[in-house]
Design a protein around this motif. Sequence first.
Motif, PDB file in Angstrom:
ATOM      1  N   ARG A   1       0.977  -1.080   0.028  1.00  0.00           N
ATOM      2  CA  ARG A   1       0.010  -0.063   0.000  1.00  0.00           C
ATOM      3  C   ARG A   1       0.904   1.148   0.111  1.00  0.00           C
ATOM      4  O   ARG A   1       2.004   1.417   0.713  1.00  0.00           O
ATOM      5  CB  ARG A   1      -0.937  -0.131   1.224  1.00  0.00           C
ATOM      6  N   GLY A   2       0.606   2.182  -0.909  1.00  0.00           N
ATOM      7  CA  GLY A   2       1.486   3.328  -1.014  1.00  0.00           C
ATOM      8  C   GLY A   2       2.551   3.193  -2.088  1.00  0.00           C
ATOM      9  O   GLY A   2       3.378   4.358  -2.153  1.00  0.00           O
ATOM     10  N   MET A   3       2.843   2.186  -2.580  1.00  0.00           N
ATOM     11  CA  MET A   3       4.013   1.621  -3.639  1.00  0.00           C
ATOM     12  C   MET A   3       3.464   1.832  -4.845  1.00  0.00           C
ATOM     13  O   MET A   3       2.074   1.687  -5.010  1.00  0.00           O
ATOM     14  CB  MET A   3       4.588   0.636  -3.247  1.00  0.00           C
ATOM     15  N   PRO A   4       4.264   1.890  -5.919  1.00  0.00           N
ATOM     16  CA  PRO A   4       3.828   1.987  -7.472  1.00  0.00           C
ATOM     17  C   PRO A   4       3.269   0.416  -7.610  1.00  0.00           C
ATOM     18  O   PRO A   4       3.286  -0.595  -7.025  1.00  0.00           O
ATOM     19  CB  PRO A   4       4.971   2.144  -8.225  1.00  0.00           C
ATOM     20  N   ASP A   5       2.172   0.458  -8.394  1.00  0.00           N
ATOM     21  CA  ASP A   5       1.546  -0.737  -9.060  1.00  0.00           C
ATOM     22  C   ASP A   5       2.663  -1.653  -9.619  1.00  0.00           C
ATOM     23  O   ASP A   5       3.512  -1.046 -10.058  1.00  0.00           O
ATOM     24  CB  ASP A   5       0.450  -0.561  -9.777  1.00  0.00           C
ATOM     25  N   LEU A   6       2.329  -2.951  -9.479  1.00  0.00           N
ATOM     26  CA  LEU A   6       3.100  -3.868 -10.270  1.00  0.00           C
ATOM     27  C   LEU A   6       2.469  -4.075 -11.703  1.00  0.00           C
ATOM     28  O   LEU A   6       1.186  -4.548 -11.800  1.00  0.00           O
ATOM     29  CB  LEU A   6       3.441  -5.332  -9.688  1.00  0.00           C
ATOM     30  N   HIS A   7       3.112  -3.533 -12.722  1.00  0.00           N
ATOM     31  CA  HIS A   7       2.659  -3.792 -14.057  1.00  0.00           C
ATOM     32  C   HIS A   7       3.048  -5.259 -14.489  1.00  0.00           C
ATOM     33  O   HIS A   7       3.556  -6.045 -14.053  1.00  0.00           O
ATOM     34  CB  HIS A   7       3.474  -2.828 -15.046  1.00  0.00           C
ATOM     35  N   PRO A   8       1.949  -5.671 -15.652  1.00  0.00           N
ATOM     36  CA  PRO A   8       2.236  -7.091 -15.842  1.00  0.00           C
ATOM     37  C   PRO A   8       3.279  -7.320 -16.594  1.00  0.00           C
ATOM     38  O   PRO A   8       3.927  -6.223 -17.327  1.00  0.00           O
ATOM     39  CB  PRO A   8       1.054  -7.290 -17.060  1.00  0.00           C
ATOM     40  N   THR A   9       4.130  -8.454 -16.458  1.00  0.00           N
ATOM     41  CA  THR A   9       5.483  -8.731 -17.001  1.00  0.00           C
ATOM     42  C   THR A   9       5.265  -9.845 -18.335  1.00  0.00           C
ATOM     43  O   THR A   9       4.332 -10.924 -17.778  1.00  0.00           O
ATOM     44  CB  THR A   9       6.559  -8.963 -16.302  1.00  0.00           C
ATOM     45  N   VAL A  10       6.081  -9.866 -19.103  1.00  0.00           N
ATOM     46  CA  VAL A  10       6.321 -10.926 -20.129  1.00  0.00           C
ATOM     47  C   VAL A  10       7.796 -11.335 -20.188  1.00  0.00           C
ATOM     48  O   VAL A  10       8.595 -10.567 -20.066  1.00  0.00           O
ATOM     49  CB  VAL A  10       5.581 -10.685 -21.573  1.00  0.00           C
ATOM     50  N   GLU A  11       7.817 -12.847 -20.028  1.00  0.00           N
ATOM     51  CA  GLU A  11       9.388 -13.338 -19.917  1.00  0.00           C
ATOM     52  C   GLU A  11       9.292 -14.306 -21.287  1.00  0.00           C
ATOM     53  O   GLU A  11       8.588 -14.867 -21.706  1.00  0.00           O
ATOM     54  CB  GLU A  11       9.430 -14.451 -18.780  1.00  0.00           C
ATOM     55  N   LEU A  12      10.449 -13.957 -21.783  1.00  0.00           N
ATOM     56  CA  LEU A  12      10.556 -14.691 -23.081  1.00  0.00           C
ATOM     57  C   LEU A  12      12.168 -14.895 -23.296  1.00  0.00           C
ATOM     58  O   LEU A  12      13.056 -14.022 -23.066  1.00  0.00           O
ATOM     59  CB  LEU A  12      10.531 -13.431 -24.430  1.00  0.00           C
ATOM     60  N   GLY A  13      12.373 -16.257 -23.838  1.00  0.00           N
ATOM     61  CA  GLY A  13      13.915 -16.841 -24.067  1.00  0.00           C
ATOM     62  C   GLY A  13      13.849 -18.002 -24.419  1.00  0.00           C
ATOM     63  O   GLY A  13      12.794 -18.777 -24.539  1.00  0.00           O
ATOM     64  N   PRO A  14      15.337 -18.612 -24.804  1.00  0.00           N
ATOM     65  CA  PRO A  14      15.387 -19.988 -25.211  1.00  0.00           C
ATOM     66  C   PRO A  14      15.299 -20.999 -24.220  1.00  0.00           C
ATOM     67  O   PRO A  14      15.183 -20.671 -22.922  1.00  0.00           O
ATOM     68  CB  PRO A  14      16.736 -19.702 -25.716  1.00  0.00           C
ATOM     69  N   SER A  15      14.814 -22.308 -24.584  1.00  0.00           N
ATOM     70  CA  SER A  15      15.087 -23.455 -23.385  1.00  0.00           C
ATOM     71  C   SER A  15      15.405 -24.549 -24.156  1.00  0.00           C
ATOM     72  O   SER A  15      14.895 -25.087 -25.288  1.00  0.00           O
ATOM     73  CB  SER A  15      13.336 -23.530 -23.175  1.00  0.00           C
ATOM     74  N   LEU A  16      16.539 -25.092 -23.669  1.00  0.00           N
ATOM     75  CA  LEU A  16      16.954 -26.192 -24.127  1.00  0.00           C
ATOM     76  C   LEU A  16      16.283 -27.521 -23.392  1.00  0.00           C
ATOM     77  O   LEU A  16      16.140 -27.527 -22.202  1.00  0.00           O
ATOM     78  CB  LEU A  16      18.254 -26.463 -23.531  1.00  0.00           C
ATOM     79  N   VAL A  17      15.798 -28.484 -24.098  1.00  0.00           N
ATOM     80  CA  VAL A  17      14.892 -29.673 -23.405  1.00  0.00           C
ATOM     81  C   VAL A  17      15.769 -30.819 -23.990  1.00  0.00           C
ATOM     82  O   VAL A  17      15.884 -31.192 -25.053  1.00  0.00           O
ATOM     83  CB  VAL A  17      13.257 -29.751 -24.171  1.00  0.00           C
ATOM     84  N   PHE A  18      16.372 -31.633 -23.050  1.00  0.00           N
ATOM     85  CA  PHE A  18      16.732 -32.837 -23.238  1.00  0.00           C
ATOM     86  C   PHE A  18      15.962 -34.010 -22.655  1.00  0.00           C
ATOM     87  O   PHE A  18      15.244 -34.105 -21.504  1.00  0.00           O
ATOM     88  CB  PHE A  18      18.195 -32.912 -22.310  1.00  0.00           C
ATOM     89  N   ASN A  19      15.603 -35.022 -23.560  1.00  0.00           N
ATOM     90  CA  ASN A  19      14.918 -36.110 -23.204  1.00  0.00           C
ATOM     91  C   ASN A  19      15.740 -37.087 -22.578  1.00  0.00           C
ATOM     92  O   ASN A  19      16.566 -37.440 -22.994  1.00  0.00           O
ATOM     93  CB  ASN A  19      14.238 -36.672 -24.721  1.00  0.00           C
TER      94      ASN A  19
END
Length: 283
Positions: A108-126
């Motif tokens: 309360r009394g602090m700035p609002d948190l804006h929505p964020t989007v996260e984007l990046g690579p992901s290595l997937v090992f089976n």
Amino acid sequence: MMKTFSSGWVSIPTILLIGGLALPAAGEEKPLWEAGLGVGAVSFPEYRGSSRQRTWVLPTPYLVYRGKALRTDRGGLRGMLFDSERMELNLSLSASMPVDSSNSGPRRGMPDLHPTVELGPSLVFNLWRNKARGQRLDLRLPVRAAYTVRGGIRYAGLVAAPALSYNAPLSGLPGWNLGAQAGPIFANARQHRYFYEVKPRYATPERPAYSASGGYSGSQFTVSLSKRFDRFWVGSFVRYDTLHGAAFVDSPLVERKNAWTGGMGMAWIFGKSKRMVETSTDD
């Protein structure tokens, strides 16, 4: 070697799809595409560490495309560029919802948190798979850059979320698919400060100034269940989130160290291609 670019977008409408579609038998023919729409409900904290729980009821899209170069399925949106049995390079996405600080006790009394989007690579090992039974165990290594998306796009830090992911048909319940994922989260200081820093001008006797450092961000454990019927899809998930040992756990904005998130949804499949394509246990 196969590298894929895929989206594991975890927004409110699509978070219900974690664990994904029931796995088809290898060589089974399925429509090239299927489309539908439904409704889903999900309940989650305003932000990790908040004691305030929010519940959203929103439309739930359903889209499957089984092309050779492009696929949308339980793994998200995937562009098939190379071919490998054991490794994929994906595009990982995630998001956070806005927080109105006027309605949030410790903020309360602090700035609002804006929505964020996260984007990046992901290595997937089976690590292991049983094609005959549709079972697989993967190690996922995503690294994402976060950006705020309201009032201008601003960089909000880096997030890494390595996890073990298991998917398989549920034994004894034909058509049901079980998904499970577990792993730690790490982030740099900029990401932690965005959510948990208290600048001196916002400090109060009950909310001392605090500057977060980077490092361990806690761990998450998710289990999901879904089934595809002839014209309907249903699914649900539950996630346990713990902040014990997190670099920001002493922030006055952290009200609790453990939280549960859950959701369920269903979709009506109203259209599908007349063209059929052969599937595998990975589709």
